[in-house]
Scaffold this active site. Structure first.
Site, PDB file in Angstrom:
ATOM      1  N   THR A  94       5.548 -12.316  14.969  1.00 26.03           N
ATOM      2  CA  THR A  94       6.545 -11.780  15.885  1.00 26.03           C
ATOM      3  C   THR A  94       6.605 -12.576  17.190  1.00 26.03           C
ATOM      4  OG1 THR A  94       6.994  -9.836  17.251  1.00 26.03           O
ATOM      5  CG2 THR A  94       4.727 -10.158  16.621  1.00 26.03           C
ATOM      6  N   ASP A  95       7.755 -12.502  17.856  1.00 24.93           N
ATOM      7  CA  ASP A  95       7.860 -13.136  19.169  1.00 24.93           C
ATOM      8  C   ASP A  95       7.056 -12.384  20.232  1.00 24.93           C
ATOM      9  OD1 ASP A  95       9.474 -10.876  19.355  1.00 24.93           O
ATOM     10  OD2 ASP A  95      11.261 -11.929  20.090  1.00 24.93           O
ATOM     11  N   GLU A  96       6.631 -11.140  19.901  1.00 26.68           N
ATOM     12  CA  GLU A  96       5.930 -10.326  20.909  1.00 26.68           C
ATOM     13  C   GLU A  96       4.577 -10.907  21.296  1.00 26.68           C
ATOM     14  OE1 GLU A  96       5.993  -6.133  20.422  1.00 26.68           O
ATOM     15  OE2 GLU A  96       8.043  -6.112  19.686  1.00 26.68           O
TER      16      GLU A  96
ATOM     17  N   ASN B  31      19.118  -2.929  25.755  1.00 25.08           N
ATOM     18  CA  ASN B  31      19.072  -1.787  24.827  1.00 25.08           C
ATOM     19  C   ASN B  31      20.273  -0.867  25.001  1.00 25.08           C
ATOM     20  OD1 ASN B  31      16.651  -2.703  23.811  1.00 25.08           O
ATOM     21  ND2 ASN B  31      15.409  -1.459  25.202  1.00 25.08           N
TER      22      ASN B  31
ATOM     23  N   ILE C  97      -4.014  -4.480   1.485  1.00 23.77           N
ATOM     24  CA  ILE C  97      -4.413  -5.885   1.717  1.00 23.77           C
ATOM     25  C   ILE C  97      -5.857  -5.981   2.213  1.00 23.77           C
ATOM     26  CG2 ILE C  97      -2.114  -6.898   2.030  1.00 23.77           C
ATOM     27  CD1 ILE C  97      -2.649  -6.764   5.104  1.00 23.77           C
TER      28      ILE C  97
ATOM     29  N   LYS D  69      -1.130  -8.661  16.062  1.00 23.93           N
ATOM     30  CA  LYS D  69      -0.391  -9.753  15.414  1.00 23.93           C
ATOM     31  C   LYS D  69      -0.885 -11.106  15.954  1.00 23.93           C
ATOM     32  CE  LYS D  69       2.583  -9.581  12.803  1.00 23.93           C
ATOM     33  NZ  LYS D  69       2.636  -9.476  11.308  1.00 23.93           N
TER      34      LYS D  69
ATOM     35  N   LYS E  18       0.826  -1.220   0.000  1.00 23.50           N
ATOM     36  CA  LYS E  18       0.000   0.000   0.000  1.00 23.50           C
ATOM     37  C   LYS E  18       0.858   1.268   0.000  1.00 23.50           C
ATOM     38  CE  LYS E  18      -3.276   2.138   3.261  1.00 23.50           C
ATOM     39  NZ  LYS E  18      -3.938   1.959   4.561  1.00 23.50           N
TER      40      LYS E  18
ATOM     41  N   TYR F 265       0.006  -3.437  19.171  1.00 19.89           N
ATOM     42  CA  TYR F 265       0.701  -4.100  18.058  1.00 19.89           C
ATOM     43  C   TYR F 265       0.704  -5.619  18.239  1.00 19.89           C
ATOM     44  CZ  TYR F 265       4.619  -6.153  15.490  1.00 19.89           C
ATOM     45  OH  TYR F 265       5.398  -6.989  14.722  1.00 19.89           O
TER      46      TYR F 265
HETATM   47  P1  NAD Z   1       7.769  -2.300   7.926  1.00 20.36           P
HETATM   48  O1  NAD Z   1       6.913  -1.404   8.765  1.00 20.36           O
HETATM   49  O2  NAD Z   1       9.152  -1.880   7.585  1.00 20.36           O
HETATM   50  O3  NAD Z   1       7.038  -2.582   6.533  1.00 20.36           O
HETATM   51  C1  NAD Z   1       5.663  -2.864   6.447  1.00 20.36           C
HETATM   52  C2  NAD Z   1       5.255  -2.788   4.971  1.00 20.36           C
HETATM   53  O4  NAD Z   1       3.875  -3.142   4.885  1.00 20.36           O
HETATM   54  C3  NAD Z   1       5.394  -1.390   4.364  1.00 20.36           C
HETATM   55  O5  NAD Z   1       5.994  -1.467   3.104  1.00 20.36           O
HETATM   56  C4  NAD Z   1       3.962  -0.893   4.256  1.00 20.36           C
HETATM   57  O6  NAD Z   1       3.742   0.026   3.201  1.00 20.36           O
HETATM   58  C5  NAD Z   1       3.208  -2.200   4.046  1.00 20.36           C
HETATM   59  N1  NAD Z   1       1.801  -2.110   4.473  1.00 20.36           N
HETATM   60  C6  NAD Z   1       1.328  -1.634   5.654  1.00 20.36           C
HETATM   61  N2  NAD Z   1      -0.018  -1.683   5.664  1.00 20.36           N
HETATM   62  C7  NAD Z   1      -0.406  -2.222   4.471  1.00 20.36           C
HETATM   63  C8  NAD Z   1      -1.654  -2.544   3.903  1.00 20.36           C
HETATM   64  N3  NAD Z   1      -2.808  -2.304   4.549  1.00 20.36           N
HETATM   65  N4  NAD Z   1      -1.691  -3.101   2.678  1.00 20.36           N
HETATM   66  C9  NAD Z   1      -0.525  -3.349   1.992  1.00 20.36           C
HETATM   67  N5  NAD Z   1       0.692  -3.044   2.475  1.00 20.36           N
HETATM   68  C10 NAD Z   1       0.749  -2.493   3.708  1.00 20.36           C
HETATM   69  O7  NAD Z   1       7.739  -3.705   8.659  1.00 20.36           O
HETATM   70  P2  NAD Z   1       8.896  -4.781   8.841  1.00 20.36           P
HETATM   71  O8  NAD Z   1       9.730  -4.403  10.008  1.00 20.36           O
HETATM   72  O9  NAD Z   1       9.506  -5.054   7.532  1.00 20.36           O
HETATM   73  O10 NAD Z   1       8.033  -6.051   9.295  1.00 20.36           O
HETATM   74  C11 NAD Z   1       7.464  -6.928   8.317  1.00 20.36           C
HETATM   75  C12 NAD Z   1       6.683  -8.020   9.027  1.00 20.36           C
HETATM   76  O11 NAD Z   1       7.540  -8.738   9.892  1.00 20.36           O
HETATM   77  C13 NAD Z   1       5.533  -7.511   9.898  1.00 20.36           C
HETATM   78  O12 NAD Z   1       4.453  -8.399   9.743  1.00 20.36           O
HETATM   79  C14 NAD Z   1       6.088  -7.569  11.312  1.00 20.36           C
HETATM   80  O13 NAD Z   1       5.057  -7.773  12.238  1.00 20.36           O
HETATM   81  C15 NAD Z   1       7.001  -8.766  11.216  1.00 20.36           C
HETATM   82  N6  NAD Z   1       8.159  -8.777  12.129  1.00 20.36           N
HETATM   83  C16 NAD Z   1       9.021  -7.706  12.152  1.00 20.36           C
HETATM   84  C17 NAD Z   1      10.151  -7.764  12.971  1.00 20.36           C
HETATM   85  C18 NAD Z   1      11.136  -6.617  13.018  1.00 20.36           C
HETATM   86  O14 NAD Z   1      12.047  -6.646  13.850  1.00 20.36           O
HETATM   87  N7  NAD Z   1      11.032  -5.609  12.188  1.00 20.36           N
HETATM   88  C19 NAD Z   1      10.382  -8.906  13.747  1.00 20.36           C
HETATM   89  C20 NAD Z   1       9.468  -9.963  13.709  1.00 20.36           C
HETATM   90  C21 NAD Z   1       8.366  -9.891  12.874  1.00 20.36           C
HETATM   91  O1  DAU Z   2      10.418  -8.589  18.704  1.00 21.91           O
HETATM   92  C1  DAU Z   2      10.027  -8.408  17.378  1.00 21.91           C
HETATM   93  C2  DAU Z   2       9.520  -6.994  17.192  1.00 21.91           C
HETATM   94  O2  DAU Z   2      10.667  -6.146  17.231  1.00 21.91           O
HETATM   95  C3  DAU Z   2       8.748  -6.778  15.899  1.00 21.91           C
HETATM   96  O3  DAU Z   2       7.594  -7.558  15.929  1.00 21.91           O
HETATM   97  C4  DAU Z   2       8.391  -5.299  15.704  1.00 21.91           C
HETATM   98  O4  DAU Z   2       7.771  -5.112  14.441  1.00 21.91           O
HETATM   99  C5  DAU Z   2       9.670  -4.482  15.780  1.00 21.91           C
HETATM  100  O5  DAU Z   2       9.351  -3.116  15.709  1.00 21.91           O
HETATM  101  C6  DAU Z   2      10.416  -4.778  17.076  1.00 21.91           C
HETATM  102  O6  DAU Z   2       9.679  -4.281  18.214  1.00 21.91           O
HETATM  103  P1  DAU Z   2      10.426  -3.500  19.404  1.00 21.91           P
HETATM  104  O7  DAU Z   2       9.432  -2.660  20.112  1.00 21.91           O
HETATM  105  O8  DAU Z   2      11.251  -4.437  20.200  1.00 21.91           O
HETATM  106  O9  DAU Z   2      11.428  -2.595  18.505  1.00 21.91           O
HETATM  107  P2  DAU Z   2      11.950  -1.095  18.681  1.00 21.91           P
HETATM  108  O10 DAU Z   2      13.087  -0.941  17.726  1.00 21.91           O
HETATM  109  O11 DAU Z   2      10.852  -0.103  18.614  1.00 21.91           O
HETATM  110  O12 DAU Z   2      12.534  -1.092  20.156  1.00 21.91           O
HETATM  111  C7  DAU Z   2      13.569  -1.987  20.558  1.00 21.91           C
HETATM  112  C8  DAU Z   2      13.835  -1.736  22.026  1.00 21.91           C
HETATM  113  O13 DAU Z   2      14.450  -0.437  22.167  1.00 21.91           O
HETATM  114  C9  DAU Z   2      12.588  -1.688  22.893  1.00 21.91           C
HETATM  115  O14 DAU Z   2      12.882  -2.251  24.161  1.00 21.91           O
HETATM  116  C10 DAU Z   2      12.288  -0.201  23.032  1.00 21.91           C
HETATM  117  C11 DAU Z   2      13.661   0.432  22.990  1.00 21.91           C
HETATM  118  N1  DAU Z   2      13.732   1.770  22.374  1.00 21.91           N
HETATM  119  C12 DAU Z   2      13.192   1.948  21.139  1.00 21.91           C
HETATM  120  C13 DAU Z   2      13.247   3.182  20.523  1.00 21.91           C
HETATM  121  C14 DAU Z   2      12.630   3.397  19.159  1.00 21.91           C
HETATM  122  C15 DAU Z   2      14.390   2.802  23.016  1.00 21.91           C
HETATM  123  O15 DAU Z   2      14.917   2.634  24.150  1.00 21.91           O
HETATM  124  N2  DAU Z   2      14.472   4.021  22.405  1.00 21.91           N
HETATM  125  C16 DAU Z   2      13.907   4.260  21.183  1.00 21.91           C
HETATM  126  O16 DAU Z   2      13.974   5.414  20.691  1.00 21.91           O
END
Ligand code: NAD
Ligand code: DAU
Length: 359
Positions: free
Chosen positions: A134-136, A258, A65, A163, A36, A159
């Site tokens: 996600t593990d969350e 962190n 989606i 999920k 999107k 969030y």
């Molecule tokens: P991201 O936020 O970087 O990317 C999400 C993408 O989804 C974007 O390109 C956005 O435009 C698209 N999107 C959002 N809403 C949409 C919709 N309604 N229709 C179509 N497209 C849409 O996310 P990410 O960090 O790449 O995470 C990808 C997946 O992996 C997610 O499902 C997230 O829950 C999961 N995940 C992420 C992490 C992490 O550390 N980033 C860890 C474990 C699981």
């Molecule tokens: O565990 C998997 C998840 O990891 C994914 O499902 C999510 O999509 C992804 O965003 C991530 O979630 P977190 O909340 O763990 O990620 P974030 O990078 O936002 O934060 C990581 C840790 O750092 C968390 O304990 C919060 C802390 N944090 C984060 C930010 C952005 C800070 O202390 N300062 C910050 O500015």
């Protein structure tokens, strides 16, 4: 597998996954990126792929989606046999500020994809729906213990609740209707193309700009870090060999507080781009920018994944160690100035109308 639909392919992990599949595996079919383009979607992250393979092995569809007509027509037009579902609202802090989009995309969007896939495949052999989660969903751990595939769900943020709902729907579609699904629950990813709202890229870019490095609470919350390419290879292993109906945990087996992460980012930056040569630092060191701030509401204390199942059953393992992959990531942000600049000035949002060839 001939035609893979990747939802969220313009996001962080989705774009890395598309590049991995097209350039690093033996897959010779087509990859259709369905996205999107929310604030997190960035076509600059797949620009190289579009330039090399666009209209041949790579296609882009800009759509939601939640739009069942568009999902159904895309499945039909591209004869999709495999769906890898990354699209989601992914940032915990944003889900606290505004949960609505998380409910729409993560729950209703996943439901729409499941419904359309079931209707399109009608029990076809060889089809597969892989759901990336996600593990969350497992909640928060104390100082000991791990999340297993059998750990009861206990999501605690909007969030992770959204999920968890989507995971349940995916399982329900398998048990009730026989949809061929697999699920993965992964820990925190880092690497190239990550939007600078997440901890590691935010710290890198703030440090280079001489801005505060905000550490929530006491900085002792623990996450389990995985280099994004290792996540891609794990999802690929599940697509190739994972058993239908199964869930696989994916993790880095790399727990860090962190504050340790932020200090390591600062010390790598001192070597790769010294603060003494950076006018934004005005004589400060990067670590002088570390600022403890108010904690995230409901901040989960510790995540740690047990990923023995995918290792033993599918032979997957991590290939990257944390310090060298973090350095690689930092070097990527240092050498991809135009990707960073386009995000900072917002021009990445205009790339579609300016440059996209319409393939
Ligand atoms: P991201 O936020 O970087 O990317 C999400 C993408 O989804 C974007 O390109 C956005 O435009 C698209 N999107 C959002 N809403 C949409 C919709 N309604 N229709 C179509 N497209 C849409 O996310 P990410 O960090 O790449 O995470 C990808 C997946 O992996 C997610 O499902 C997230 O829950 C999961 N995940 C992420 C992490 C992490 O550390 N980033 C860890 C474990 C699981
Ligand atoms: O565990 C998997 C998840 O990891 C994914 O499902 C999510 O999509 C992804 O965003 C991530 O979630 P977190 O909340 O763990 O990620 P974030 O990078 O936002 O934060 C990581 C840790 O750092 C968390 O304990 C919060 C802390 N944090 C984060 C930010 C952005 C800070 O202390 N300062 C910050 O500015």
């Amino acid at each position: 597998m001939k035609n893979i639909l990747v939802t969220g392919g313009a996001g962080f992990i989705g774009s890395n996954f598309i590049r991995y599949v097209i350039e690093e595996t033996s897959f010779k079919g087509r990859v259709i990126n369905y996205d999107k383009l929310t604030y997190a979607g960035n076509l600059n992250s797949v620009r190289d792929i579009d330039e090399k393979y666009g209209g041949k092995r790579y296609f882009f569809v800009k759509a939601d989606i939640c739009d069942s007509k568009k999902v159904s027509s895309t499945l039909q037009n591209f004869k999709i046999d495999t769906i890898v579902h990354f699209a989601a609202e992914s940032h915990v802090d944003r889900s606290i500020l505004g949960p609505e989009e998380f409910i729409k995309t993560n729950i209703n969007g996943t439901f729409t994809l499941l419904k359309c896939a079931l209707n399109f495949w009608k029990g076809a052999k060889g089809a597969r729906f892989h759901h990336v989660s996600t593990d969350e969903v497992y909640g928060s751990l104390g100082p000991r213990g791990y999340f297993y595939e059998t750990t009861p769900y206990d999501p605690r943020s909007p969030y992770s609740s959204s999920k968890a709902s989507s995971d349940h729907l995916v399982r329900a579609y398998h048990h009730t209707y026989g949809l061929p699904v697999t699920i993965s629950n992964c820990s925190n990813n880092y690497g190239p193309y990550q939007f600078p709202e997440k901890l590691i890229p935010l710290m890198i870019l703030n440090a280079l700009d001489g801005k505060p490095l905000p550490v929530y609470g006491d900085g002792k919350n623990v996450r389990d870090w995985l280099y994004v390419r290792d996540h891609c290879s794990a999802v690929w292993a599940i697509l190739k060999k994972g058993r239908i109906g199964e869930t696989y945990n994916i993790g880095g087996e790399c727990e860090k507080k962190n504050i340790e992460i932020v200090k390591t980012v600062c010390s790598i930056l001192e070597k790769e781009s010294p603060s003494s040569e950076n006018p934004s630092l005005k004589g400060k060191k990067y670590s002088d920018l570390i600022t403890f701030v108010k904690d995230r509401p409901g901040h989960d204390r510790r995540y740690a994944i047990n990923c023995d199942k995918i290792k033993e059953e599918l032979g997957w393992k991590q290939s990257f160690d944390f310090n060298s992959a973090l350095r690689k990531t930092i070097k990527w942000y240092l050498s991809n100035e135009s990707w960073v600049k386009d995000i900072k000035d917002g021009s990445y949002r205009k790339w579609l109308s300016k440059n996209y060839s319409g393939r």
